[in-house]
Design a protein around this motif. Structure first.
Motif, PDB file in Angstrom:
ATOM      1  N   GLN A   1       5.329   9.631  -8.444  1.00  0.00           N
ATOM      2  CA  GLN A   1       6.202  10.703  -7.962  1.00  0.00           C
ATOM      3  C   GLN A   1       5.839  11.141  -6.547  1.00  0.00           C
ATOM      4  OE1 GLN A   1       6.090  13.869 -10.882  1.00  0.00           O
ATOM      5  NE2 GLN A   1       6.369  12.444 -12.586  1.00  0.00           N
ATOM      6  N   SER A   2       4.649  10.765  -6.085  1.00  0.00           N
ATOM      7  CA  SER A   2       4.168  11.219  -4.775  1.00  0.00           C
ATOM      8  C   SER A   2       4.416  10.219  -3.655  1.00  0.00           C
ATOM      9  CB  SER A   2       2.664  11.523  -4.854  1.00  0.00           C
ATOM     10  OG  SER A   2       2.396  12.535  -5.801  1.00  0.00           O
ATOM     11  N   VAL A   3       4.888   9.023  -3.977  1.00  0.00           N
ATOM     12  CA  VAL A   3       5.070   7.991  -2.950  1.00  0.00           C
ATOM     13  C   VAL A   3       6.141   8.427  -1.950  1.00  0.00           C
ATOM     14  CG1 VAL A   3       5.743   5.614  -2.479  1.00  0.00           C
ATOM     15  CG2 VAL A   3       4.375   6.150  -4.512  1.00  0.00           C
ATOM     16  N   ARG A   4       5.784   8.384  -0.659  1.00  0.00           N
ATOM     17  CA  ARG A   4       6.741   8.734   0.393  1.00  0.00           C
ATOM     18  C   ARG A   4       6.859   7.635   1.449  1.00  0.00           C
ATOM     19  NH1 ARG A   4       7.613  11.385  -3.105  1.00  0.00           N
ATOM     20  NH2 ARG A   4       7.837  13.649  -3.300  1.00  0.00           N
ATOM     21  N   SER A   5       5.963   6.674   1.443  1.00  0.00           N
ATOM     22  CA  SER A   5       6.067   5.520   2.345  1.00  0.00           C
ATOM     23  C   SER A   5       5.308   4.359   1.734  1.00  0.00           C
ATOM     24  CB  SER A   5       5.531   5.845   3.740  1.00  0.00           C
ATOM     25  OG  SER A   5       4.136   6.058   3.707  1.00  0.00           O
TER      26      SER A   5
ATOM     27  N   THR B   1       0.863  -1.183   0.000  1.00  0.00           N
ATOM     28  CA  THR B   1       0.000   0.000   0.000  1.00  0.00           C
ATOM     29  C   THR B   1       0.893   1.224   0.000  1.00  0.00           C
ATOM     30  OG1 THR B   1      -1.725  -1.144   1.254  1.00  0.00           O
ATOM     31  CG2 THR B   1      -1.819   1.260   1.211  1.00  0.00           C
ATOM     32  N   TYR B   2       0.659   2.138  -0.920  1.00  0.00           N
ATOM     33  CA  TYR B   2       1.523   3.309  -1.094  1.00  0.00           C
ATOM     34  C   TYR B   2       0.847   4.545  -0.521  1.00  0.00           C
ATOM     35  CZ  TYR B   2       3.229  -0.151  -4.380  1.00  0.00           C
ATOM     36  OH  TYR B   2       3.660  -1.329  -4.932  1.00  0.00           O
ATOM     37  N   ARG B   3       1.653   5.412   0.102  1.00  0.00           N
ATOM     38  CA  ARG B   3       1.106   6.613   0.734  1.00  0.00           C
ATOM     39  C   ARG B   3       1.938   7.831   0.351  1.00  0.00           C
ATOM     40  NH1 ARG B   3      -2.645   4.732   4.195  1.00  0.00           N
ATOM     41  NH2 ARG B   3      -2.403   2.565   4.891  1.00  0.00           N
ATOM     42  N   ASP B   4       1.260   8.972   0.288  1.00  0.00           N
ATOM     43  CA  ASP B   4       1.957  10.215  -0.020  1.00  0.00           C
ATOM     44  C   ASP B   4       2.476  10.859   1.254  1.00  0.00           C
ATOM     45  OD1 ASP B   4      -0.228  11.390   1.244  1.00  0.00           O
ATOM     46  OD2 ASP B   4      -1.183  12.036  -0.628  1.00  0.00           O
ATOM     47  N   ALA B   5       2.989  12.080   1.162  1.00  0.00           N
ATOM     48  CA  ALA B   5       3.592  12.750   2.311  1.00  0.00           C
ATOM     49  C   ALA B   5       2.600  12.981   3.437  1.00  0.00           C
ATOM     50  CB  ALA B   5       4.212  14.084   1.867  1.00  0.00           C
TER      51      ALA B   5
ATOM     52  N   THR C   1       5.128  -0.301   8.024  1.00  0.00           N
ATOM     53  CA  THR C   1       5.106   0.890   7.173  1.00  0.00           C
ATOM     54  C   THR C   1       6.510   1.479   7.148  1.00  0.00           C
ATOM     55  OG1 THR C   1       2.784   1.381   7.639  1.00  0.00           O
ATOM     56  CG2 THR C   1       4.151   3.199   6.828  1.00  0.00           C
ATOM     57  N   VAL C   2       7.079   1.588   5.955  1.00  0.00           N
ATOM     58  CA  VAL C   2       8.467   2.000   5.788  1.00  0.00           C
ATOM     59  C   VAL C   2       8.524   3.393   5.177  1.00  0.00           C
ATOM     60  CG1 VAL C   2      10.722   1.351   4.888  1.00  0.00           C
ATOM     61  CG2 VAL C   2       9.010  -0.418   5.371  1.00  0.00           C
ATOM     62  N   GLY C   3       9.142   4.318   5.895  1.00  0.00           N
ATOM     63  CA  GLY C   3       9.362   5.661   5.362  1.00  0.00           C
ATOM     64  C   GLY C   3      10.627   5.697   4.518  1.00  0.00           C
TER      65      GLY C   3
END
Length: 235
Positions: free
Chosen positions: A195-199, A173-177, A225-227
């Motif tokens: 381009q928005s993936v941050r974690s 699962t991909y998350r933005d800032a 969840t990996v930053g």
């Protein structure tokens, strides 16, 4: 003398039928208890072995994915205009990105392109890597095979099976800032979302894939969840 002989004859009579039945009943009861105890110990041992094996497999795969995600990085180009964003492809079961890792020492940091893929039909997670090709004499910039599709036709540098007996699921699962989930479409995340993936949240379950079987109770699930600090200030 006669009384002594009579006493000996009485002692030679052995067990009565009632005494024999009682003895047999006690023996059967003891055997039943021993059998139940043995079966219980066997089940406990099997459960412990299954859980331990699944835990080891899940932990090994999770650690490697965490290690690579933490060093995900955009790939700089000599022109100074960065068009090679870290994530090149991303879906619920497969992801490909650039990462800068220490290969041999603290100063030997080189980029690689890495892909993690869950094969739902085989129940495996594979790690595939491509080394870059230096584009300048100082080895400061590297070029990699690129594609917007789930696979690359280029021969990989290495391929490793991280885990088997993986239960099919939405692995990534991909998350933005802001922590908002980015939803992949049929062809993965859009260019803007890549381009928005941050974690990245990794949800991994290892064990019996058939949930109707008793051994499925030994399945092990890990979530992390990996930053990605290298992308913290990315645009």
């Amino acid at each position: 003398m006669m009384r002594a002989l009579a006493r000996l004859r009485r002692d030679d009579r052995g067990l009565s039928l009632a005494e024999l039945i009682v003895a047999m009943s006690v023996t059967v009861l003891l055997l039943a208890m021993a059998g139940a105890f043995f079966a219980s110990v066997t089940r406990a041992s099997t459960t412990t072995t299954g859980v331990d094996g699944n835990t080891r497999a899940a932990s090994t795969a999770m650690r490697e994915m965490q290690r690579m995600f933490r060093v995900a990085s955009n790939n700089p180009v000599a022109s100074g205009i960065d068009t090679q964003y870290a994530f090149q492809y991303a879906s619920a079961t497969s992801v490909r990105f650039f990462a800068y890792i220490n290969l041999n020492s603290a100063v030997d940091v080189q980029p690689v392109e890495v892909q993690f893929t869950l094969d739902s039909s085989k129940g495996t997670i594979t790690e595939t890597k491509w080394n870059g090709t230096a584009t300048d004499a100082s080895n400061s910039y590297f070029d990699f095979p690129r594609a917007t599709t789930a696979t690359l036709g280029n021969t990989p540098t290495s391929r490793l099976t991280l885990a088997s007996s993986v239960v099919p699921t939405a692995l990534f699962t991909y998350r933005d800032a802001g922590g908002n989930a980015l939803m992949p479409g049929a062809t993965g995340l859009s260019v803007a979302d890549l381009q928005s993936v941050r974690s990245v949240t990794v949800a991994l379950t290892v064990g019996e894939r058939d949930m109707s079987k008793p051994s499925a109770a030994n399945n092990v699930s890990l979530t992390s969840t990996v930053g990605m600090p290298n992308l913290q200030f990315g645009g």
